[in-house]
Design an enzyme around this catalytic site. Sequence first.
Site, PDB file in Angstrom:
ATOM      1  N   GLY A  14       0.841  -1.206   0.000  1.00 42.59           N
ATOM      2  CA  GLY A  14       0.000   0.000   0.000  1.00 42.59           C
ATOM      3  C   GLY A  14       0.866   1.242   0.000  1.00 42.59           C
ATOM      4  CD  GLU A 115       5.522  -9.834   8.057  1.00 45.21           C
ATOM      5  OE1 GLU A 115       6.033  -9.027   8.858  1.00 45.21           O
ATOM      6  OE2 GLU A 115       5.596 -11.062   8.172  1.00 45.21           O
ATOM      7  CB  ILE A 138      -0.888   3.811   7.208  1.00 47.64           C
ATOM      8  CG1 ILE A 138      -1.822   2.711   6.703  1.00 47.64           C
ATOM      9  CG2 ILE A 138      -0.471   4.745   6.089  1.00 47.64           C
ATOM     10  CD1 ILE A 138      -3.227   3.217   6.380  1.00 47.64           C
ATOM     11  CG  ASP A 139      -1.503  -1.367   8.335  1.00 43.52           C
ATOM     12  OD1 ASP A 139      -2.318  -0.444   8.114  1.00 43.52           O
ATOM     13  OD2 ASP A 139      -1.363  -2.341   7.580  1.00 43.52           O
ATOM     14  N   GLY A 182      -5.668  -0.550   9.252  1.00 45.19           N
ATOM     15  CA  GLY A 182      -4.636  -0.986  10.197  1.00 45.19           C
ATOM     16  C   GLY A 182      -4.420  -2.492  10.217  1.00 45.19           C
ATOM     17  NE  ARG A 183      -3.608  -6.436   5.273  1.00 43.02           N
ATOM     18  CZ  ARG A 183      -2.718  -6.238   4.307  1.00 43.02           C
ATOM     19  NH1 ARG A 183      -1.456  -6.026   4.606  1.00 43.02           N
ATOM     20  NH2 ARG A 183      -3.090  -6.273   3.047  1.00 43.02           N
ATOM     21  CD  GLU A 243      -8.334  -2.477   7.624  1.00 45.90           C
ATOM     22  OE1 GLU A 243      -9.026  -2.071   6.676  1.00 45.90           O
ATOM     23  OE2 GLU A 243      -7.104  -2.716   7.509  1.00 45.90           O
ATOM     24  NE  ARG A 287     -27.634   8.201   8.957  1.00 44.02           N
ATOM     25  CZ  ARG A 287     -28.765   7.893   9.599  1.00 44.02           C
ATOM     26  NH1 ARG A 287     -28.776   6.886  10.468  1.00 44.02           N
ATOM     27  NH2 ARG A 287     -29.864   8.576   9.394  1.00 44.02           N
ATOM     28  CG  HIS A 293      -7.599   2.693  -0.522  1.00 41.61           C
ATOM     29  ND1 HIS A 293      -8.751   2.048  -0.877  1.00 41.61           N
ATOM     30  CD2 HIS A 293      -6.682   1.739  -0.290  1.00 41.61           C
ATOM     31  CE1 HIS A 293      -8.534   0.742  -0.881  1.00 41.61           C
ATOM     32  NE2 HIS A 293      -7.291   0.523  -0.528  1.00 41.61           N
TER      33      HIS A 293
END
Length: 372
Positions: A14, A115, A138-139, A182-183, A243, A287, A293
Amino acid sequence: MAEAQRIGVLTGGGDAPGLNPAIKGLVYRASELGIEVLGLYDGWRSMLDPLTEPLLLDRGKVRRWDRDGGTNLGSSRTNPFRTVSEEGVRVDRSPEVVANIEKLGLDAIVACGGEDTLGVAARLSERGVSVVGIPKTIDKDLAGTDYTLGFDTALRNVTEVIERSRTPAGSHGWVQVIEVMGRHAGHLALWSGVAGQADLILIPEHPFRYEKIYHHLKDRLGDTIGYPRDSERPRYSVIVVAEGAYAEDGELITVDDRHDAFGHARLGGIGEVLARRIMSETPYEARSAMLGHPQRGGTPSPTDRIMGLMFGSFAADAVANGDFGKLVSARGVAPACDLSLVSISSVLGQINTVDVDRYYDTERYHLKGIGM
Ligand code: F6P
């Protein structure tokens, strides 16, 4: 070891703000060391046949790159060790990569990635390719380093959205759920949630309970939201959910069934699930917004610029010193930051997650010590 004269740099996985500053730092320092740098497009994909013509990177070319978000070299999630042919057959095309590195006369590759990209670098290193890694995601889930490029800018971006979500949520009187990337690590969700002062923050490291969320909402909002209202009570609530977060009695939610070349499913959807549950099981409107992204978008923050420039420059020195198979690693973040090199293979196969005991209040679903 022969002195490196010509190296390639690529960015994989990413995209992330901070990559272009890293390339600038690399090129500037390399030019002082008499090393030529070629930009390789689209991550490891450019090293497969047909070989993409690389871009010669000199000081003039990258002079303004420190201000650019994303990656000017492009990126992909290509895994040369696990490609799929047109007939749907799995093929290991890593020998093409090795041959093309030779064809381009590259003495080393600087791979900027997380990774996956670094995993490829480590396997190529076992086949004799000289590699140096620069940590990016970003994670912030890469082991062996305190900082990965892109995290700070994403933190800024997400915090801004949390902030902006307050006015619609307050005007309409609803619970706003914000789903953050952030996985399987909750760093981005936790720290953006704290910075944006979300009421509840749900992270993958600690499975949540719906009942507990409802209880917290009732505490904050009372029995209903709207008029007439108790002026002492807030009219809205903001929940940040990573997420990769999931309920104790639930499971990880993915966008679809597909997996990328590294075997990862795309996570996403828990925010909407949570908002629906709140609407059906409490009196509150809710909501959800999946930030997606754009969290990775925009110009790099000062921290990402500085860390990128430093990482790039340090990688050039590593190449000059023949320190291969290593990842640039930060202890602390600029300006209180020390750089060193760690072996790439030592950081793979483990992910850096939120230290729950230290930072996460599992009762309040928030940062420890900061009661909301
Ligand atoms: O690893 C960075 C990241 O943005 C994750 O937070 C997210 O789960 C993933 O990439 C999204 O993948 P893609 O960019 O392939 O949609």
